[in-house]
Design a protein around this motif. Structure first.
Motif, PDB file in Angstrom:
ATOM      1  N   VAL A 127      -2.499  -1.232 -30.800  1.00  0.00           N
ATOM      2  CA  VAL A 127      -1.333  -2.353 -30.732  1.00  0.00           C
ATOM      3  C   VAL A 127      -1.845  -3.471 -30.008  1.00  0.00           C
ATOM      4  N   SER A 128      -1.508  -4.516 -31.155  1.00  0.00           N
ATOM      5  CA  SER A 128      -2.205  -5.903 -31.007  1.00  0.00           C
ATOM      6  C   SER A 128      -0.898  -6.836 -30.425  1.00  0.00           C
ATOM      7  N   GLU A 151       2.335  -6.468 -33.273  1.00  0.00           N
ATOM      8  CA  GLU A 151       1.635  -5.784 -34.507  1.00  0.00           C
ATOM      9  C   GLU A 151       1.000  -4.344 -34.331  1.00  0.00           C
ATOM     10  N   VAL A 152       2.398  -3.416 -34.560  1.00  0.00           N
ATOM     11  CA  VAL A 152       2.410  -2.227 -34.676  1.00  0.00           C
ATOM     12  C   VAL A 152       1.305  -1.509 -35.658  1.00  0.00           C
ATOM     13  N   PRO A 153       1.014  -0.400 -35.929  1.00  0.00           N
ATOM     14  CA  PRO A 153       0.965   0.943 -36.913  1.00  0.00           C
ATOM     15  C   PRO A 153       1.650   1.234 -36.268  1.00  0.00           C
ATOM     16  N   ALA A 154       2.604   1.595 -37.895  1.00  0.00           N
ATOM     17  CA  ALA A 154       3.680   2.494 -37.991  1.00  0.00           C
ATOM     18  C   ALA A 154       3.821   4.164 -37.059  1.00  0.00           C
ATOM     19  N   HIS A 155       2.558   4.194 -37.033  1.00  0.00           N
ATOM     20  CA  HIS A 155       2.517   5.531 -36.225  1.00  0.00           C
ATOM     21  C   HIS A 155       2.492   5.229 -35.060  1.00  0.00           C
ATOM     22  N   ILE A 205       4.181  -3.036 -38.868  1.00  0.00           N
ATOM     23  CA  ILE A 205       4.911  -3.363 -38.168  1.00  0.00           C
ATOM     24  C   ILE A 205       4.853  -4.862 -37.058  1.00  0.00           C
ATOM     25  N   LEU A 206       5.753  -6.170 -37.264  1.00  0.00           N
ATOM     26  CA  LEU A 206       6.012  -7.380 -36.067  1.00  0.00           C
ATOM     27  C   LEU A 206       7.263  -5.738 -35.839  1.00  0.00           C
TER      28      LEU A 206
END
Length: 132
Positions: A66-67, A84-88, A31-32
């Motif tokens: 996380v970017s 930009e975050v991976p959901a986990h 997600i952003l």
């Protein structure tokens, strides 16, 4: 033989240059997240920076995996960081902020998504600025 080798290199590089960039495509499991870091105006810049250093903000934020998509200053108000975050990894972002940014900032979080890929073909002005 040299001409054949040069021809092969030319063909190979021309195919790789045709590959389309995927800058606008967000991974499916991410997600952003827009993080609003509101300045505590009772502190000056040096005091805020010292709080962040003492609490390890620059080591912990953003967490590994996380970017940073963008990081802007909204003068007189605070900083706006889009990640930009991976959901986990969502809880890791929250913990990094809670452990290292509080005292220096008050925070707000806004899940967001990139609407540009959906609208880009509809826009009359196709220009897009990229700061990468």
């Amino acid at each position: 033989m040299t001409k054949l080798f040069m021809f092969f290199i030319l063909i190979l590089t021309s195919f790789t240059s045709l590959a389309e960039s995927e800058i606008d495509i967000q991974p499916k499991d991410s997600i952003l997240l827009t993080v609003f870091l509101k300045h505590d105006q009772s502190n000056n810049l040096a005091e805020t920076q010292q709080i962040l250093m003492d609490q390890g903000f620059f080591d912990a934020f953003p967490p590994k995996g996380v970017s940073v998509v963008s990081w802007y200053v909204m003068m007189g108000i605070g900083q706006v960081v889009t990640l930009e975050v991976p959901a986990h990894q969502l809880s890791a972002v929250n913990l990094a902020i809670e452990k290292t940014a509080w005292k220096a900032f008050s925070t707000e979080f806004y899940p967001t998504y990139n609407l540009y890929p959906i609208y880009k073909d509809r826009l009359k002005n196709k220009a897009k600025v990229s700061y990468k």
